[in-house]
Design an enzyme around this catalytic site. Structure first.
Site, short mmCIF file in Angstrom:
data_model
loop_
_atom_site.label_atom_id
_atom_site.label_comp_id
_atom_site.label_asym_id
_atom_site.label_seq_id
_atom_site.Cartn_x
_atom_site.Cartn_y
_atom_site.Cartn_z
N LYS A 181 -72.62 6.07 10.06
CA LYS A 181 -73.51 5.37 9.11
C LYS A 181 -74.27 6.36 8.21
O LYS A 181 -74.27 7.56 8.47
CB LYS A 181 -74.51 4.50 9.89
C1 LIG Z 1 -71.98 -0.67 12.32
C2 LIG Z 1 -72.12 -2.12 12.11
C3 LIG Z 1 -72.83 -2.93 13.02
C4 LIG Z 1 -73.53 -2.41 14.26
O1 LIG Z 1 -72.83 -1.51 15.00
P1 LIG Z 1 -73.38 -0.76 16.27
O2 LIG Z 1 -72.20 0.09 16.62
O3 LIG Z 1 -73.72 -1.76 17.29
O4 LIG Z 1 -74.58 0.05 15.89
C5 LIG Z 1 -72.98 -4.26 12.73
N1 LIG Z 1 -72.45 -4.80 11.61
C6 LIG Z 1 -71.78 -4.07 10.70
C7 LIG Z 1 -71.26 -4.74 9.47
C8 LIG Z 1 -71.57 -2.70 10.94
O5 LIG Z 1 -70.87 -1.98 10.06
#
Ligand SMILES: *Cc1c(COP(=O)(O)O)cnc(C)c1O
Length: 370
Positions: A181
């Site tokens: 991210k």
């Molecule tokens: C990364 C992501 C999440 C959450 O991911 P985690 O791995 O639980 O932190 C939720 N929704 C979207 C669209 C994502 O790209």
């Protein structure tokens, strides 16, 4: 030119993060310590949000945010089928039903008209996803007059047309800090909101439902262990300091890609910002030409040239869990299905060099034969 493999993603971490981690380790307070509150305050301030609650993942944040919005058993949540599966799974945790509406072909976000048409008297919330960091049309969803939970996990740094940052409109909005991210804590997440009562509820439910005064044994509601530790929060604080630079680097890499691939016939690039909306760059996802080699073939040809790529994202309603549980079939959501069949994520990270972008572009042109 180097032939070293080019990965899909790579975090930016350095001495600041190392120092922050060591400081927490030496402090002896690894959880429920001061870094949690500091990270929450800094994050909320950076966005212009009223409050923020740190949680163990974006998924955990979505779960707690849906509960805080009042979503429960038998409720319907209108949401996007073109998302990471976590946004729909979070509805299932509360035995609510995700009702998928089709997406806008330009932004790839939940289409407000389709969402409005999917609302019934059982709809408890709307769950728009700011996919690939492009801001969803929140003013249109706000007009529906229902509680809103925003999946902003891909959208740190994005801005709405009215200049408000994604996550600062006052609804519950959820960010994720997995390693790919815009900001990472390894694993982690954050929920932002305007209402302090919602922060209090989420802070309690991430910590086994403990009373806000932290009474050691008094649990007045059901909770979970969705806490984020101090080591992760310290990394998050260091990442916040470099966030502007990392976002600028991502935007620059995206502009190199656009220049390098703009003229490839039949290849669709991520939509450009429009009407004051600003994308917070997360991934560079192209739609491969309909009349060219198959996407699997393209992935294989890129791999031969040392370039990682990934079909991204699959349509959630066509995943076997969702097909079997809700009887979904091909053809239900044609825009999403067509986009999901052609989407390909290319390597994309802040430290990517212009020469690496050029190598990916050349490999992709060769793979497409154009
Ligand atoms: C990364 C992501 C999440 C959450 O991911 P985690 O791995 O639980 O932190 C939720 N929704 C979207 C669209 C994502 O790209």
């Amino acid at each position: 030119m180097s032939d070293e493999p080019i990965p899909l993603a790579r975090p930016v971490v350095g001495e600041a993060e190392e120092r922050a981690v060591i400081e927490v380790l030496r402090s002896g307070q690894l959880s429920l310590g001061p870094r949690v509150d500091e990270f929450e305050r800094s994050f909320a301030r950076r966005l212009g949000a009223g409050h923020a609650s740190a949680v163990s993942s974006g998924t955990a944040g979505l779960h707690l945010a849906l509960r805080a919005a009042g979503v429960g058993e038998g409720d319907e949540v209108v949401t996007s089928p073109f998302s990471f599966v976590a946004s729909a799974n979070a509805c299932l945790y509360e035995r609510a039903r995700p009702v998928f509406a089709d997406i806008d072909p330009r932004t790839l976000n939940l289409d407000p008209q389709a969402a409005a048409a999917a609302v019934t008297d059982r709809t408890a919330a709307i769950l728009p996803v700011h996919i690939f960091g492009y801001p969803a049309d929140l003013p249109a969803f706000e007009a529906l007059g229902l509680p809103i939970v925003e999946d902003a996990c891909e959208a740190l740094g994005a801005v709405h047309a009215d200049g408000v940052r994604v996550g600062a409109r006052g609804h519950l909005a959820v960010f994720g800090f997995y390693a790919n991210k815009q900001l990472t804590t390894g694993e982690g997440g954050m929920v932002t909101m305007a209402d302090p009562a919602l922060k209090e509820r989420i802070d309690s439910e991430r910590n086994q439902g403990r009373a806000p005064d932290m009474g050691w044994l008094d649990h007045d509601r059901l909770g979970f262990n969705y806490r984020l530790g101090d080591v992760a929060c310290a990394i998050g604080l260091a990442q916040l300091d470099r966030l502007d630079a990392m976002l600028a680097d991502r935007a620059r890499v995206a502009s190199w890609y656009r220049e390098a691939l703009d003229d490839v016939e039949g290849l669709d690039l991520p939509c450009e910002d429009r009407g004051g909306e600003r994308r917070g760059w997360f991934v560079f996802v192209v739609q491969v030409p309909v009349d060219g080699p198959s996407r699997d073939e393209i992935v294989a040809r890129l791999r031969e040239r040392g370039v990682q790529s990934k079909p991204y994202l699959p349509a959630i309603h066509l995943m076997s869990l969702y097909r079997e549980r809700f009887g979904h079939r091909e053809g239900e959501l044609p825009v999403c299905e067509a986009v999901a069949a052609r989407s390909l994520a290319l390597p994309f990270f802040p430290a990517m060099a212009e020469s690496q972008v050029a190598r990916v572009a050349r490999a992709l042109r060769d793979a497409l034969g154009r």
